[in-house]
Design a protein around this motif. Structure first.
Motif, short mmCIF file in Angstrom:
data_model
loop_
_atom_site.label_atom_id
_atom_site.label_comp_id
_atom_site.label_asym_id
_atom_site.label_seq_id
_atom_site.Cartn_x
_atom_site.Cartn_y
_atom_site.Cartn_z
N GLY A 115 29.59 44.35 38.68
CA GLY A 115 30.44 43.27 38.18
C GLY A 115 31.86 43.34 38.73
O GLY A 115 32.33 44.40 39.13
N ASN A 116 32.52 42.18 38.76
CA ASN A 116 33.93 42.08 39.12
C ASN A 116 34.43 40.77 38.56
O ASN A 116 33.62 39.91 38.18
N LEU A 161 25.59 44.13 35.76
CA LEU A 161 27.04 43.88 35.62
C LEU A 161 27.81 45.19 35.58
O LEU A 161 28.86 45.33 36.22
N ALA A 162 27.28 46.14 34.84
CA ALA A 162 27.98 47.41 34.66
C ALA A 162 28.26 48.08 36.01
O ALA A 162 29.28 48.73 36.19
N ASP A 163 27.35 47.91 36.96
CA ASP A 163 27.54 48.54 38.27
C ASP A 163 28.21 47.63 39.29
O ASP A 163 29.00 48.08 40.11
#
Ligand SMILES: Cc1cc2nc3c(=O)[nH]c(=O)nc-3n(C[C@H](O)[C@H](O)[C@H](O)COP(=O)(O)OP(=O)(O)OC[C@H]3O[C@@H](n4cnc5c(N)ncnc54)[C@H](O)[C@@H]3O)c2cc1C
Ligand code: SF4
Ligand code: SF4
Ligand code: SF4
Lengths: 375, 204, 647
Positions: free
Chosen positions: B95-96, B91-93
């Motif tokens: 995610g949107n 998610l950290a990289d």
């Protein structure tokens, strides 16, 4: 046995874990190889005659540090735990009595270092049930001694003679204290005796659990011990070390180490031996195993070394020690003879000499020493 | 072609830890989509990462074109996490605000957590974090379900079933069966079908 | 789902890049394929081995890349099409032979496939093999997608026969290990008998002896043929331009960077302003095609990974033709537009293009981005370590215990294989392994250290080496050590397979790449034959391993210890537990003085867990491989092994 004193050994005791042990003792060459920090946990081990760290431990406080004889220790507090103030001397620690003895059994004497008093006393303690296990030392491979536990008094008789290389007797105690033995006796060098005293002085808890099983500490006088890694190659050059059966250091004027093999006696000048002395011993200030119930060394007699080497001098330090010696007299296990006048004084001087050397090693109390010399 | 995608390309990240069957999951899912007539690109990192490291597959699905085997940052449409903190890592990289995410709640502790040096976030924290960031989030105990089926490794198939259950892709049980019958010894097909069904039912 | 014999021509399948390359070779009628395993190349030979058949396709895992190339070359000399496959480092190993081979030329089509690893995703270097094509003066082809990977490999054989020399096809991890749609072509009828015609004069390329002399004449011929290849490249469908006829920016790229470049333009919506010249033939680049495209744009960005290989060629050509096409503005590695290290991705390319064109790449809303940034604090890192049940963990544990006892500051020279983890992640090797270079180098380095005693070095020197690495490159180093009486303890970590790359066969096994029975070459016998004393042990027998090592460390010269125990992931072991292991909580000393979590803090097998709440160790049944080794290290006897039921 002495009364257990509830208070800890003293405020000046340092605190630490493996990291501090490493910094203060192992890295500085103060480690005696006694093995007090071994067999408590998976992190220290004895290899050859050296204590090694196998893996790092990050506990801030631990038994390794607490038990080690070379971590800061308040000796006076420790003494108060076990010995009567009235017996204490500055040179020799507690002296309840001073004797010249030897084993009555000639056979036993033949297999002993000097008079065989130590072996006779340990065998007696086992036979009388004062202890049910004795931690002794035997020769191992290539001059490397082994600490072993013996339960049969006759077997104790087979474990005479001094091994001048350090043996991890306290590690062996740590190993068996979790086992079946209920009453344990040990023969200890002075450093080992200090480790046992520190273990006993701690308030009884999980950390020194089992220490109440320790019933008898017979100390050995000790000038120094030898480093195996240095001694073995030296002796290999002089003889087949598999044939070596014993060694001794006659009084200082001989200035030699005698090495006995099955056929001959080899004399090595102490100048050659000196570099083999274990580094830690140069900073040791205890020559007579002050923290024992009684301690034993070679005798000094007017007849000269050939006679004296068959006798021991014994310093009794505790009531426990005295009871054992008296029992030995009653049972006829030990022979006694009059201590020559001045012997105790000579011993005091020798002991003080070692204390001075230790102080010089640490660069301490130089002024103090000067005043003593002046006076 | 049956079914359509909301986006071209549709970007899926399947993430987990070495040994969880991540590669297999991405292959099965992609093969289903190829059978549907899509152009699919899978980008995988394995090799050293097999040994306890994070493993990530990027799947690009398009009606027409081959896309890069690496998804641009911040553009995942669906994240399938076989392990909870890997969900957050991805998610950290990638995610949107429109990302959908499916998380297997069975933790596999990194060495640092095993050794007590690092802290593993609690399930509550993981759930809340994921829900706050995803447009849709589903959680299940795929590994536990798979252990009940007799083999923890089936957790990856439970997850594929759950993807089908989410109804974000034009895939179903028949398609799954067709794909696995093709590439798997017949004896194992049954257990896989059951795993798929459990996953599907779990999120439906 | 993977490539097999059943699939028919015309089928559209999802193939891994490596499978596509293998398929291309099959469609070209390859007869002999040889390689040495190395990520990311291994699946090519693996796939081909499934198609092997006596007299039709011979496949082998050779002992090293140089031998692989020699084996493939022999087939070519005998008129057969042949393939050799390796990862980037392998080309270094094979390069001595390659230089002579390109001098002598080949007969049957011979293709060298190399798989590079930009970013070192599974290597300890990001060395490039592209430069070898230039150095050896042979054509270089680089596929940019899966379909092309197959087509290019197939065509490479044709090209090789046309120029009578080796053709190099270069892939990268993101191509080899990525998958995409591929339509299968026909597999040709296999025909043709192997024969080496060698009775003619040296000058006869068909029937003379195959040697690289007379050097100058042969070299001239080689260059002529290469110019011929360059002419073919001008028209090659593998080179293509997409975009407006007079773009504001021209991107010149190849390989997987083509996909990144397309994606970048799509992200920036810059397709209308930018053109992409995608090159499949990257050495030598076709000058006319390049000239035409360079003439159409003022700004030029070269997108490639690691070193400026294309960039150099493009700039030379542009300089040569500057009087006709004008002066260009170049962007690439040299000016720092793109990094010269690590792999690229769509985001890096988009950022570069965005900077040149003045477009901001799209990003998620700032507020959301902030929340994402906060996530990193939440996620513990995943350090790599040996697998649960891995014999290497046990071996290094034994080594650590022996070295600490020995106490002279001994250390291990590491080598390439799973056990490289010991060097890469110090805690995994219990801080014993201190060097790591190329295959077999641990032994060579140790051999050198082992001669430094007279210079005052007192530290004992150990070298570790896996079974596959042993055959690959450790033998000459070990012979060197024996002959020169170097003081080293050599430990072969024999886990019965090339575990790192997926259990390919090697000479220590009784099976070959095609699944046939094969004579095993015994490591112990080999070591004894060169005069080294050998002890064979089991790393799971901790006390014995430690005591043996301590004894060996005291002895001078070369001593060999073979620690034999098959890999936890090996087909024979995977999923089968020897023991059911559990922790008896009542005995576990936990973090108290007396243990301080030896198992979870130091030993660090992923199968062991530290339960923070209960302050006790636990076994994770799912992860524990059941080797039972940890039971032997627990000081409290709290870890219990129960014989697992045989299933
Ligand atoms: C290293 C060392 C240095 C010594 N230095 C001196 C000295 O400078 N001056 C002096 O008067 N006496 C010294 N002694 C003591 C002396 O050697 C005799 O041990 C002592 O006189 C007792 O003699 P014995 O005949 O009663 O001993 P024995 O009856 O032979 O018994 C000796 C006992 O010592 C134990 N032992 C042997 N070696 C060791 C060891 N390395 N560590 C612990 N226990 C051991 C044996 O198990 C046995 O129980 C030293 C002893 C040692 C071990
Ligand atoms: S005795 Fe205690 S503190 Fe010392 S090393 Fe062992 S576990 Fe650590
Ligand atoms: S002196 Fe004894 S307790 Fe101290 S470090 Fe050495 S062996 Fe351990
Ligand atoms: S090594 Fe044994 S005693 Fe120590 S934490 Fe692990 S299970 Fe407990």
């Amino acid at each position: 046995m002495q009364e257990r004193v509830a208070e800890p050994a003293g405020q000046r005791n340092g605190q630490g874990g493996q990291k501090e042990l490493e910094e203060q003792v192992l890295r500085t060459g103060l480690c005696t190889g006694c093995g007090a920090c071994v067999n408590l946990c998976p992190y220290q081990a004895i290899y050859q005659d050296r204590t090694v760290l196998l893996h790092p431990c990050d506990l801030a406080q631990g038994r390794c540090y607490d038990f080690c004889p070379r971590t800061p220790t308040d000796r006076d507090a420790l003494r108060r735990n076990f010995q009567e103030a009235a017996d204490c001397t500055p040179e020799l620690g507690a002296v309840k009595g001073f004797f010249i003895t030897r084993a009555a059994d000639g056979n036993l004497r033949c297999r002993a270092q000097h008079g065989g008093s130590v072996t006779a006393l340990m065998a007696l303690a086992l036979r009388e049930g004062l202890i049910d296990a004795a931690v002794l030392v035997e020769e191992g491979e290539g001059l490397l001694p082994r600490s072993v536990t013996v339960t049969d008094p006759n077997e104790a008789g087979e474990r005479g003679r001094s091994r001048l290389v350090v043996s991890p007797t306290v590690a062996e105690f740590n190993r068996i204290v979790r086992g079946d033995a209920a009453k344990i006796g040990v023969v200890a060098t002075p450093c080992q005796a200090i480790a046992f005293a520190k273990m006993r002085a701690l308030p009884l808890s999980e950390s020194n659990a089992g220490i109440e099983k320790l019933r008898l500490v017979v100390g050995l006088f000790c000038g120094w011990a030898l480093s195996w890694r240095k001694l073995a190659p030296l002796l290999k050059k002089k003889t087949d070390i598999a044939r070596v059966i014993g060694m001794d250091i006659p009084p200082s004027r001989y200035h030699t180490l005698e090495v006995y093999t099955s056929g001959e006696t080899i004399r090595v000048s102490l100048d050659e031996i000196d570099p083999c002395v274990r580094e830690a011993c140069r900073s040791c200030d205890d020559m007579t195993a002050e923290f024992s119930d009684l301690s034993v060394g070679s005798a000094r007699l007017p007849e000269g070394w050939e006679t004296a080497r068959g006798w021991n001098q014994v310093i009794v330090r505790t009531k426990q020690g005295m009871d054992l010696l008296e029992l030995a007299r009653r049972r006829g296990v030990l022979e006694f003879r009059e201590a020559p006048p001045g012997n105790l004084e000579k011993l005091k001087a020798a002991s003080l000499g070692k204390k001075r050397a230790a102080e010089r090693f640490f660069g301490r109390d130089v002024a103090d020493e000067e005043t003593t010399q002046a006076g | 072609m049956n079914g359509h995608l909301v986006k071209d390309p549709y970007n899926i990240v399947i993430t987990g830890v070495g040994g969880q069957g991540n590669v297999m999951a991405s292959r099965v899912l992609s093969n289903m989509l190829v059978r549907k007539g899509f152009k699919v690109t899978i980008g995988e990192t394995f090799g050293m990462s097999q040994r306890g490291g994070s493993v990530m597959s990027h799947i690009r699905v398009s009606p027409t074109a081959v896309w890069s085997p690496q998804i641009p940052k911040g553009t995942a449409d669906l994240i399938v996490a076989l392990e909870p903190i890997e969900a957050i890592r991805v998610l950290a990289d990638y995610g949107n605000p429109t990302v959908k995410i499916l998380v297997n709640l069975r933790a596999i502790y990194p060495v640092g957590v095993i050794t007590g040096e690092d802290e593993y976030p609690s399930t509550t924290v993981i759930r809340e974090t994921v829900m706050a960031l995803a447009a849709q989030a589903r959680f299940l105990d795929a590994t536990d379900e798979a252990i009940r089926l007799g083999n923890p490794i089936l957790g990856n198939i439970v997850m594929i079933g759950a993807v089908a259950g989410m109804k974000v892709l034009p895939i179903d049980r028949e398609l799954f069966e067709a794909v696995i019958r093709d590439g798997m010894p017949a004896a194992r097909v049954e257990a896989n079908l059951r795993a798929f069904a459990i996953g599907e039912a779990n999120v439906a | 789902m993977s490539l097999d014999r059943e699939q028919k021509e015309g089928a559209e399948l999802l193939l891994m890049g490596n499978e596509a390359i293998a398929r291309g070779a099959l469609e070209a009628g390859v007869r002999v394929a040889a390689g040495y395993p190395g990520t990311p190349s291994s699946e090519i030979i693996e796939t081909l081995s499934r198609f092997s058949e006596a007299g039709k396709l011979y496949v082998e895992w050779s002992t090293n890349e140089k031998v692989a190339m020699e084996v493939a070359a022999a087939a070519s000399f005998a008129g057969l099409r042949s393939l050799c496959v390796m990862k980037q480092n392998g080309v270094n190993v094979a390069s001595d032979f390659l230089l002579h081979l390109t001098g002598s030329g080949t007969r049957g089509g011979m293709v060298l496939v190399t798989c590079d690893d930009p970013g070192a995703l599974s290597s300890v270097n990001e060395g490039e093999s592209r430069h070898f094509a230039r150095l050896m003066e042979i054509p270089l082809l680089e596929p940019s997608d899966f379909r092309e990977a197959k087509e290019m490999t197939r065509w490479a054989f044709t090209l090789s026969e046309a120029i009578r020399n080796v053709v190099m096809v270069r892939s990268v991890t993101r191509m080899s290990h990525a998958s995409g749609n591929v339509v299968l072509g026909a597999l040709p009828e296999i025909a043709g008998k192997a024969a080496f015609c060698c009775d003619g004069p040296v000058s006869d390329p068909d029937c003379g002896p195959v040697i690289s002399t007379p050097v100058v004449a042969k070299h001239r011929l080689q260059q002529e043929k290469l110019r011929g290849a360059t002419t073919l490249f001008e028209e090659s469908p593998f080179n293509a331009y997409e975009g407006p006829e007079d773009p504001e920016l021209l991107i010149i790229t190849s390989s997987v960077c083509t996909l990144y470049s397309r994606e970048a333009l799509s992200l920036l919506r810059a397709e209308g302003r930018t053109g992409i010249l995608k090159l499949g033939t990257t050495w030598p680049v076709p000058p006319a095609l390049l000239k035409k495209r360079l003439a159409s744009a003022k700004k030029v960005l070269i997108v490639e990974e690691v070193l400026p290989f294309l960039e150099d060629q493009v700039k030379i050509l542009a300089a040569e033709q500057a009087h006709e096409i004008g002066i260009k503005e170049f962007y690439g590695k040299n000016d720092g537009t793109l990094p010269m290290v690590g792999e690229l991705n769509p985001d890096l390319v988009a950022a570069a293009v965005g900077r040149i064109l003045g477009i901001d790449p799209p990003s998620v809303p700032a507020e959301y981005r902030e929340k994402l940034t906060a996530l990193t604090a939440l996620v513990p890192k995943r350090e790599q370590t040996f697998c649960p049940g891995c014999p290497h963990r046990a071996s290094f544990w034994g080594i650590r215990e022996a070295l600490q006892r020995d106490h002279r500051g001994g250390f291990v020279c590491g080598d390439i294989g799973c056990y490289a983890m010991a060097s890469l992640f110090p805690a995994a090797g219990f801080h014993t392994a201190k060097t790591l270079h190329s295959m077999g180098s641990g032994t060579g380095i140790a051999s050198g250290f082992g001669k430094l005693g007279p210079f005052g070095m007192e530290q004992p020197v150990l070298a570790v080496c896996g079974d596959s690495t042993f055959y690959h490159a450790a033998i000459p180093a070990l012979i060197n050590a024996v002959h020169h009486r170097a003081d080293i303890t050599f430990i072969a970590l024999d886990n019965s397979g090339t575990a790192m790359t997926g259990f390919q066969s090697h000479p220590g096994l009784e099976v070959n790449a095609m699944g046939e029975a094969a004579p095993m070459v015994d490591i112990a016998a080999l070591c004894r034959a060169i005069g080294a004393p050998v002890v064979v042990g089991d790393p799971f027998a901790l006390t014995e391993t430690r005591e043996t090592l301590n004894r060996l460390l005291e002895e001078p010269g070369v001593k060999v210890l073979i620690l034999k125990q098959s890999c936890a992931l090996s087909p024979g072991k995977k999923g089968k537990k020897t023991f059911l292991v559990r922790v008896d909580e009542t005995l576990c000393r936990g973090d108290a003085c007396g243990c301080n979590r030896l198992c979870t803090r130091i030993f660090r097998c992923p199968g062991l867990l530290w339960n923070r709440d209960r302050k006790k160790a636990e076994i994770d049944e799912v992860i524990c491989a059941g080797c039972g080794f940890c039971a032997g290290i627990c000081p409290a006897g709290a870890i219990r092994n129960e014989e697992a039921a045989k299933s």
